[in-house]
Design an enzyme around this catalytic site. Structure first.
Site, mmCIF file in Angstrom:
data_model
loop_
_atom_site.group_PDB
_atom_site.id
_atom_site.type_symbol
_atom_site.label_atom_id
_atom_site.label_comp_id
_atom_site.label_asym_id
_atom_site.label_seq_id
_atom_site.Cartn_x
_atom_site.Cartn_y
_atom_site.Cartn_z
ATOM 1 N N GLU A 157 5.557 6.454 -1.964
ATOM 2 C CA GLU A 157 4.494 5.740 -1.094
ATOM 3 C C GLU A 157 3.208 5.141 -1.740
ATOM 4 O O GLU A 157 2.727 4.057 -1.493
ATOM 5 C CB GLU A 157 3.929 6.653 0.120
ATOM 6 C CG GLU A 157 5.143 7.000 1.014
ATOM 7 C CD GLU A 157 5.502 5.688 1.906
ATOM 8 O OE1 GLU A 157 4.811 4.698 2.057
ATOM 9 O OE2 GLU A 157 6.899 5.376 2.179
ATOM 10 N N THR A 202 2.740 -2.461 -4.765
ATOM 11 C CA THR A 202 3.400 -3.373 -5.150
ATOM 12 C C THR A 202 4.716 -3.583 -4.238
ATOM 13 O O THR A 202 4.925 -2.827 -3.402
ATOM 14 C CB THR A 202 3.993 -3.366 -6.792
ATOM 15 O OG1 THR A 202 4.700 -4.474 -7.243
ATOM 16 C CG2 THR A 202 4.652 -2.132 -7.025
ATOM 17 N N TYR A 244 -2.081 6.394 6.703
ATOM 18 C CA TYR A 244 -0.942 5.828 6.760
ATOM 19 C C TYR A 244 -0.009 6.626 5.866
ATOM 20 O O TYR A 244 1.194 6.870 6.075
ATOM 21 C CB TYR A 244 -0.788 4.399 6.043
ATOM 22 C CG TYR A 244 0.437 3.817 5.648
ATOM 23 C CD1 TYR A 244 1.516 3.789 6.532
ATOM 24 C CD2 TYR A 244 0.758 3.783 3.878
ATOM 25 C CE1 TYR A 244 2.773 3.346 5.709
ATOM 26 C CE2 TYR A 244 1.976 3.728 3.469
ATOM 27 C CZ TYR A 244 2.902 3.467 4.344
ATOM 28 O OH TYR A 244 4.186 3.250 3.802
ATOM 29 N N ASP A 291 1.253 0.000 8.327
ATOM 30 C CA ASP A 291 0.978 -0.388 6.981
ATOM 31 C C ASP A 291 0.996 -1.926 7.097
ATOM 32 O O ASP A 291 1.151 -2.428 8.517
ATOM 33 C CB ASP A 291 2.010 -0.179 5.987
ATOM 34 C CG ASP A 291 3.303 -0.508 6.278
ATOM 35 O OD1 ASP A 291 3.692 -1.042 7.376
ATOM 36 O OD2 ASP A 291 4.135 -0.850 5.224
ATOM 37 N N CYS A 337 13.078 -15.935 11.914
ATOM 38 C CA CYS A 337 12.967 -15.806 13.494
ATOM 39 C C CYS A 337 14.274 -16.504 14.029
ATOM 40 O O CYS A 337 14.481 -16.257 15.021
ATOM 41 C CB CYS A 337 11.804 -16.901 13.536
ATOM 42 S SG CYS A 337 10.247 -16.133 13.136
#
Length: 349
Positions: free
Chosen positions: A33, A39, A116, A134, A195
């Site tokens: 994490e 990155t 988070y 996040d 999409c």
């Protein structure tokens, strides 16, 4: 099918095969994490593997020297996160008998672990019902629900937190969190989201309103300041002069070349006439540009760096206390910030 159920169904079919998803070890999940905050998965995976191979558990991590941690962290940037990891590991070693915590309330007290990260570790390692937020999650929720409140505003944080908690599958929090994060990372991407092939096409606000590229909204950061770094490379046979940064500025305690910071770009004549340069290298030193000015972006700072080779006539007149010669063969052992690391990679040292 509900929003969360659809995400989990998508995840079961499309999830990425990643090593930290095959474990409940909070230490390894914590490593992944923190690295992935820096990155993308593709770039972070080799770092994760190196850390796990070098430090099998949090006690080994805690027992390491800070320089060893920063050396492995090299290239990720935000070195304060590497330092905070070391501090957190030592707290786990000393206060929790080397057993990495898995509950949210304890995790969030450790250095470098925010809301988070605590939510991610506690849900992935302990199936605690904590919703993660996040960048990927913000993007998915903003687009699907049409939330125009900036994600980095106080009001935005409240709105997104409430929606994230409402959607959380409390029976399968780890699965839901992994699903929405992966969906944002690989499908509902910042640019060129998929999409056309999305199961949420009929119900996505951003798609129906033609606003996919406008959401989420983020408040603009404050203006960055410009800094000009002039680095000096001085070799002595098989050694090279290096400098260790102090703790009062960026890149604390990392190694670089001797540095003159200026308020604007300096030419060779400018440098040669500078009093500080003359006091260090003498009035007869010669300069050659090894790398023209390059821009390196940090949070709220733009670093413009030029690399000069120094050729002396006589001995070094004044070597600073934080300067020292290092054998070229040992350069790789030093923890260096990305600007120096990248320069050395491109050079023939």
């Amino acid at each position: 099918m509900k929003f969360g159920e659809e995400l989990q169904a998508w995840y079961r079919q499309h999830k990425r095969d990643l090593p930290w998803r095959e474990t409940k070890d909070a230490y390894k999940i914590w490593l992944s994490e923190i690295i992935l905050q820096q990155t993308r998965v593709e770039q972070g995976l080799p770092y994760y593997v190196r850390f796990v191979e070098r430090f099998k558990n949090v006690v080994e991590f805690a027992n390491a020297e800070e320089d060893d941690i920063l050396h492995l962290w090299q290239g990720l940037g935000y070195y304060s996160r590497g330092r905070n990891m070391h501090k957190a590991a030592r707290i786990v070693r000393d206060q929790y008998q080397g057993v990495f915590p898995v509950d949210y309330q304890t995790l969030i007290t450790l250095p470098g672990i925010g809301e988070y990260t605590a939510a991610a570790i506690s849900s992935f390692a302990n199936d605690e019902a904590q919703a993660v937020l996040d960048g990927n999650v913000f993007r998915v929720l903003a687009r699907y629900y049409g939330i125009e409140t900036p994600i980095n505003s106080t009001e935005g944080k409240k709105i997104f937190t409430a929606i994230a908690k409402e959607n959380l599958d409390r029976k399968h929090p780890a699965l839901y969190n992994q699903a929405i994060m992966d969906f944002g990372a690989t499908h509902c991407k910042p640019k060129l989201p998929l999409c056309e092939f999305c199961m949420f096409r009929p119900s996505c606000y951003a798609l129906s309103q033609g606003r996919v590229d406008q959401l989420p909204v983020k408040l603009k950061a404050k203006a960055s300041r410009d800094r000009y770094f002039n680095y000096f490379i001085l070799k002595d046979n098989d050694r090279i002069l290096m400098s260790k940064r102090d703790a009062s500025d960026v890149w604390q305690n990392l190694y670089e070349f001797p540095l003159l910071e200026s308020n604007y770009s300096l030419s060779i004549p400018d440098v040669l006439s500078d009093e500080w340069f003359i006091s260090c290298f003498g009035p007869d030193a010669q300069l050659h540009v090894l790398q023209q000015q390059t821009k390196h972006i940090l949070s709220h700072q733009n670093i413009y760096a030029t690399f000069f080779e120094v050729r002396l006539k006589g001995d070094l007149i004044q070597k600073k206390s934080n300067w020292d010669y290092v054998f070229l063969k040992d350069l790789d052992k030093l923890a260096k910030h990305k600007l120096i690391f990248t320069f050395l990679e491109r050079s023939n040292f």
